[in-house]
Design a protein around this motif. Structure first.
Motif, PDB file in Angstrom:
ATOM      1  N   PHE A   1      40.056  54.820  51.502  1.00 40.28           N
ATOM      2  CA  PHE A   1      40.457  54.522  52.881  1.00 40.28           C
ATOM      3  C   PHE A   1      40.190  55.717  53.789  1.00 40.28           C
ATOM      4  O   PHE A   1      39.660  55.563  54.907  1.00 40.28           O
ATOM      5  CB  PHE A   1      41.938  54.145  52.919  1.00 40.28           C
ATOM      6  N   ALA A   2      40.536  56.916  53.334  1.00 40.59           N
ATOM      7  CA  ALA A   2      40.348  58.121  54.151  1.00 40.59           C
ATOM      8  C   ALA A   2      38.873  58.357  54.446  1.00 40.59           C
ATOM      9  O   ALA A   2      38.495  58.718  55.571  1.00 40.59           O
ATOM     10  CB  ALA A   2      40.950  59.331  53.431  1.00 40.59           C
ATOM     11  N   GLY A   3      38.022  58.154  53.439  1.00 40.95           N
ATOM     12  CA  GLY A   3      36.592  58.347  53.656  1.00 40.95           C
ATOM     13  C   GLY A   3      36.030  57.369  54.662  1.00 40.95           C
ATOM     14  O   GLY A   3      35.266  57.747  55.559  1.00 40.95           O
ATOM     15  N   LEU A   4      36.410  56.106  54.537  1.00 43.62           N
ATOM     16  CA  LEU A   4      35.914  55.099  55.476  1.00 43.62           C
ATOM     17  C   LEU A   4      36.498  55.307  56.871  1.00 43.62           C
ATOM     18  O   LEU A   4      35.840  55.022  57.878  1.00 43.62           O
ATOM     19  CB  LEU A   4      36.254  53.703  54.958  1.00 43.62           C
ATOM     20  N   LEU A   5      37.732  55.819  56.957  1.00 39.42           N
ATOM     21  CA  LEU A   5      38.327  56.096  58.260  1.00 39.42           C
ATOM     22  C   LEU A   5      37.546  57.176  59.004  1.00 39.42           C
ATOM     23  O   LEU A   5      37.399  57.124  60.231  1.00 39.42           O
ATOM     24  CB  LEU A   5      39.782  56.519  58.079  1.00 39.42           C
ATOM     25  N   LEU A   6      37.040  58.138  58.269  1.00 42.91           N
ATOM     26  CA  LEU A   6      36.240  59.204  58.881  1.00 42.91           C
ATOM     27  C   LEU A   6      34.996  58.630  59.555  1.00 42.91           C
ATOM     28  O   LEU A   6      34.670  58.978  60.701  1.00 42.91           O
ATOM     29  CB  LEU A   6      35.841  60.220  57.809  1.00 42.91           C
ATOM     30  N   MET A   7      34.306  57.729  58.878  1.00 45.57           N
ATOM     31  CA  MET A   7      33.122  57.119  59.474  1.00 45.57           C
ATOM     32  C   MET A   7      33.491  56.130  60.569  1.00 45.57           C
ATOM     33  O   MET A   7      32.737  55.934  61.531  1.00 45.57           O
ATOM     34  CB  MET A   7      32.309  56.404  58.389  1.00 45.57           C
TER      35      MET A   7
ATOM     36  N   SER B   1      39.319  47.259  54.366  1.00 43.45           N
ATOM     37  CA  SER B   1      38.631  46.986  55.626  1.00 43.45           C
ATOM     38  C   SER B   1      39.595  46.478  56.685  1.00 43.45           C
ATOM     39  O   SER B   1      39.515  46.862  57.856  1.00 43.45           O
ATOM     40  CB  SER B   1      37.512  45.963  55.399  1.00 43.45           C
ATOM     41  N   VAL B   2      40.519  45.621  56.279  1.00 39.74           N
ATOM     42  CA  VAL B   2      41.528  45.126  57.218  1.00 39.74           C
ATOM     43  C   VAL B   2      42.390  46.279  57.724  1.00 39.74           C
ATOM     44  O   VAL B   2      42.705  46.383  58.915  1.00 39.74           O
ATOM     45  CB  VAL B   2      42.412  44.046  56.552  1.00 39.74           C
ATOM     46  N   GLY B   3      42.768  47.178  56.806  1.00 38.03           N
ATOM     47  CA  GLY B   3      43.583  48.321  57.197  1.00 38.03           C
ATOM     48  C   GLY B   3      42.889  49.253  58.165  1.00 38.03           C
ATOM     49  O   GLY B   3      43.543  49.962  58.944  1.00 38.03           O
ATOM     50  N   LEU B   4      41.564  49.273  58.147  1.00 32.87           N
ATOM     51  CA  LEU B   4      40.799  50.119  59.072  1.00 32.87           C
ATOM     52  C   LEU B   4      40.718  49.527  60.473  1.00 32.87           C
ATOM     53  O   LEU B   4      40.408  50.234  61.433  1.00 32.87           O
ATOM     54  CB  LEU B   4      39.374  50.311  58.547  1.00 32.87           C
ATOM     55  N   SER B   5      40.993  48.239  60.606  1.00 30.75           N
ATOM     56  CA  SER B   5      40.723  47.555  61.868  1.00 30.75           C
ATOM     57  C   SER B   5      41.568  48.071  63.027  1.00 30.75           C
ATOM     58  O   SER B   5      41.057  48.279  64.133  1.00 30.75           O
ATOM     59  CB  SER B   5      40.926  46.042  61.702  1.00 30.75           C
ATOM     60  N   LEU B   6      42.860  48.276  62.801  1.00 31.88           N
ATOM     61  CA  LEU B   6      43.724  48.714  63.898  1.00 31.88           C
ATOM     62  C   LEU B   6      43.348  50.111  64.410  1.00 31.88           C
ATOM     63  O   LEU B   6      43.196  50.300  65.623  1.00 31.88           O
ATOM     64  CB  LEU B   6      45.190  48.653  63.480  1.00 31.88           C
TER      65      LEU B   6
ATOM     66  N   PRO C   1      34.172  44.303  74.856  1.00 32.25           N
ATOM     67  CA  PRO C   1      33.318  43.497  73.971  1.00 32.25           C
ATOM     68  C   PRO C   1      33.074  44.177  72.631  1.00 32.25           C
ATOM     69  O   PRO C   1      32.935  43.505  71.601  1.00 32.25           O
ATOM     70  CB  PRO C   1      32.013  43.353  74.767  1.00 32.25           C
ATOM     71  N   GLN C   2      33.045  45.521  72.642  1.00 30.12           N
ATOM     72  CA  GLN C   2      32.825  46.243  71.393  1.00 30.12           C
ATOM     73  C   GLN C   2      34.007  46.116  70.438  1.00 30.12           C
ATOM     74  O   GLN C   2      33.827  45.980  69.235  1.00 30.12           O
ATOM     75  CB  GLN C   2      32.554  47.723  71.681  1.00 30.12           C
ATOM     76  N   ILE C   3      35.234  46.168  70.964  1.00 31.41           N
ATOM     77  CA  ILE C   3      36.375  46.036  70.054  1.00 31.41           C
ATOM     78  C   ILE C   3      36.491  44.604  69.542  1.00 31.41           C
ATOM     79  O   ILE C   3      37.186  44.352  68.552  1.00 31.41           O
ATOM     80  CB  ILE C   3      37.701  46.479  70.710  1.00 31.41           C
ATOM     81  N   GLY C   4      35.799  43.676  70.204  1.00 33.79           N
ATOM     82  CA  GLY C   4      35.723  42.324  69.653  1.00 33.79           C
ATOM     83  C   GLY C   4      34.990  42.296  68.328  1.00 33.79           C
ATOM     84  O   GLY C   4      35.224  41.399  67.501  1.00 33.79           O
ATOM     85  N   ILE C   5      34.114  43.289  68.099  1.00 33.83           N
ATOM     86  CA  ILE C   5      33.358  43.341  66.846  1.00 33.83           C
ATOM     87  C   ILE C   5      34.282  43.614  65.658  1.00 33.83           C
ATOM     88  O   ILE C   5      34.331  42.817  64.715  1.00 33.83           O
ATOM     89  CB  ILE C   5      32.205  44.363  66.942  1.00 33.83           C
ATOM     90  N   PRO C   6      35.052  44.738  65.660  1.00 39.37           N
ATOM     91  CA  PRO C   6      35.951  44.936  64.514  1.00 39.37           C
ATOM     92  C   PRO C   6      37.040  43.881  64.417  1.00 39.37           C
ATOM     93  O   PRO C   6      37.474  43.543  63.308  1.00 39.37           O
ATOM     94  CB  PRO C   6      36.550  46.331  64.762  1.00 39.37           C
ATOM     95  N   THR C   7      37.481  43.343  65.579  1.00 40.66           N
ATOM     96  CA  THR C   7      38.495  42.294  65.514  1.00 40.66           C
ATOM     97  C   THR C   7      37.929  41.054  64.839  1.00 40.66           C
ATOM     98  O   THR C   7      38.568  40.448  63.966  1.00 40.66           O
ATOM     99  CB  THR C   7      38.996  41.928  66.915  1.00 40.66           C
ATOM    100  N   GLY C   8      36.726  40.648  65.243  1.00 43.15           N
ATOM    101  CA  GLY C   8      36.090  39.501  64.606  1.00 43.15           C
ATOM    102  C   GLY C   8      35.849  39.738  63.128  1.00 43.15           C
ATOM    103  O   GLY C   8      36.020  38.839  62.296  1.00 43.15           O
ATOM    104  N   ILE C   9      35.483  40.976  62.806  1.00 42.38           N
ATOM    105  CA  ILE C   9      35.255  41.323  61.410  1.00 42.38           C
ATOM    106  C   ILE C   9      36.541  41.199  60.605  1.00 42.38           C
ATOM    107  O   ILE C   9      36.564  40.618  59.513  1.00 42.38           O
ATOM    108  CB  ILE C   9      34.665  42.744  61.299  1.00 42.38           C
ATOM    109  N   VAL C  10      37.643  41.740  61.156  1.00 39.50           N
ATOM    110  CA  VAL C  10      38.893  41.714  60.398  1.00 39.50           C
ATOM    111  C   VAL C  10      39.441  40.290  60.288  1.00 39.50           C
ATOM    112  O   VAL C  10      40.026  39.918  59.262  1.00 39.50           O
ATOM    113  CB  VAL C  10      39.935  42.667  61.019  1.00 39.50           C
ATOM    114  N   VAL C  11      39.240  39.471  61.319  1.00 40.16           N
ATOM    115  CA  VAL C  11      39.679  38.074  61.225  1.00 40.16           C
ATOM    116  C   VAL C  11      38.900  37.356  60.128  1.00 40.16           C
ATOM    117  O   VAL C  11      39.466  36.578  59.345  1.00 40.16           O
ATOM    118  CB  VAL C  11      39.525  37.358  62.581  1.00 40.16           C
TER     119      VAL C  11
END
Length: 447
Positions: free
Chosen positions: A331-337, A277-282, A153-163
């Motif tokens: 991208f690198a900074g956001l990937l860290l968080m 943001s889309v690139g961070l989703s995977l 259910p948690q990975i549904g959050i970033p998936t829904g966000i990226v969609v």
């Protein structure tokens, strides 16, 4: 007779429903950051309009505990499945209605009033979603896979966000900026009606969990589950609410606030921020699943503490990278968080749900998660925007995010692993002999 769906199928159903719910919920956040200030709050300045839009965005988070209370009551009394179907319908109707809403130029002050009202309904819908989806996944899972299945259910959050982000990106590519502001922003909201039909088909195929059925057979059903939660586990409600601050804080910070920050403060194109943001989703999804699997091995408490500890420290170098306005560094900074957020969310669903016995689990887990979400997901972006406007430095925003995550870290430290890591390691059952009565109840109901 149709075969009973296995835990993998239940986890997948929880994931799909969560994707749809969070698509709906985040569409509003993106529109609030990019469009709503001009469509519904044109009398304000640019900063004032953004603040007003984010304030309306925060209203959805304030309404989420109400949804959690209602869903928890009926979910603990009558079952998880019907409540999950209702929450999906509630969210879908509200989202579609926003897509049909007249703007300020058409109906004046009633436009923002109706917008806020529909955001409240969205909040009620998503408030009932998380607890039910997490419970269905965790309660169906094998004892040594509860964090992994609970992460679906948690990975549904970033998936829904990226969609939702892809939907907005598609609109920006197909339509002009003027068309987007005038009417094209409505299309992602109206698309929710199609997603709801898909979600209902999936939700109708799932079954109740064995733990709830056993509680019903034993007549261990609380008449007023919320009262029982506070009677049995008042300290767990407090601890659960505080540890629930970090996940929503980082999720909304990454998916909503940083899109607005990059667009308005760094002068990056909105489509650039959305593509980042889309690139961070995977990697976000992959890291969250990995964190869930690792949490079952090393302990959910340890994984959660590692994630919150990383967030406390990493937000400062993150802003150093983001403030360069160089896309790879942003991208690198956001990937860290994102890594910190994944570690937190990989452990949290199983950890939080197993803090409560099955008879009041929907109410307890949902209430804690949504209370945390009010502050972490709703109020923090508004405060962050205000702090930057006041001090004109990202250090103030970093200190806010770091402080909120530190609270979640401190909240989980006193909790014993026997309570949080039920079913993860063989020694848990031996540790249970030294736990307090609340922990013993949770252990008995969760194995």
């Amino acid at each position: 007779m149709a075969s009973r769906p296995g835990p993998g199928r239940i986890a997948l159903a929880s994931y799909i429903g969560s994707v749809i719910e969070w698509y709906d919920f985040n569409i509003y956040g993106l529109a609030a950051a990019l469009v709503f200030s001009r469509q519904f709050f044109p009398e304000f300045s640019d900063t004032g309009g953004t603040l007003a839009s984010l304030a309306a965005f925060a209203v959805g988070f304030v309404a989420r505990p109400l949804g959690a209370l209602v869903a928890g009551h009926f979910g603990d009394r009558f079952g998880r499945k019907s409540v999950l179907v209702f929450s999906l319908l509630t969210m879908g109707v509200a989202t579609t209605a926003i897509g049909l809403l007249p703007t300020y130029n058409t109906i004046g002050v009633w436009a923002p009033v109706l917008l806020v009202a529909l955001r409240l309904v969205q909040g009620i819908g998503v408030g009932g979603e998380w607890g039910g989806a997490a419970l269905m996944a965790v309660e169906h899972a094998p004892p040594n896979r509860r964090a992994l299945y609970g992460s679906f259910p948690q990975i549904g959050i970033p998936t829904g966000i990226v969609v939702s982000q892809l939907a907005f990106l598609l609109m920006t590519q197909v339509f002009s900026t003027q068309a987007m502001e005038d009417w094209a922003w409505r299309l992602p909201f109206l698309f929710s009606a199609v997603l709801i039909l898909v979600g209902l088909l999936v939700r109708m195929s799932i079954t109740e969990t064995d733990e709830f059925e056993k509680a019903r057979e034993k007549n261990d059903i609380a008449q007023i589950p919320l009262v029982e939660v506070f009677r049995r586990s008042p300290l767990h409600v407090l601890s659960g609410s505080l540890l629930s601050l970090a996940g929503p804080t980082l999720g909304t910070f990454l998916s909503v606030y940083m899109v607005s920050y990059g667009t308005h403060q760094l002068d990056l194109d909105s489509s650039t921020m959305l593509w980042i943001s889309v690139g961070l989703s995977l990697p976000w999804i992959a890291m969250m699943l990995g964190a869930g699997r690792a949490a079952d091995r090393v302990g959910r408490k340890r994984m959660f503490m590692a994630g919150t500890g990383l967030a406390v420290l990493a937000v400062y170098p993150m802003f150093l990278l983001v403030n360069t306005a160089v896309v790879p560094l942003v991208f690198a900074g956001l990937l860290l968080m994102t890594m910190a957020n994944s570690m937190i969310n990989g452990a949290q669903p199983a950890m939080l749900t197993l803090m409560f016995p099955a008879s009041v689990r929907y109410s307890g887990a949902s209430l804690c998660f949504q209370i945390g979400s009010i502050v972490g997901g709703g109020i923090v972006p508004l405060v962050a925007e205000s702090l930057f406007a006041r001090f004109d430095t990202s250090i103030a925003v970093a200190a806010l995010i770091s402080g909120v995550c530190a609270v979640s870290l401190l909240a989980v430290i006193p909790l014993k692993r026997a309570l949080l890591d039920v079913g993860s390691v063989p020694t848990v059952t031996h540790e249970s002999t030294r736990t307090d009565p609340d922990e013993a109840v949770a252990l008995q109901q969760s194995t």
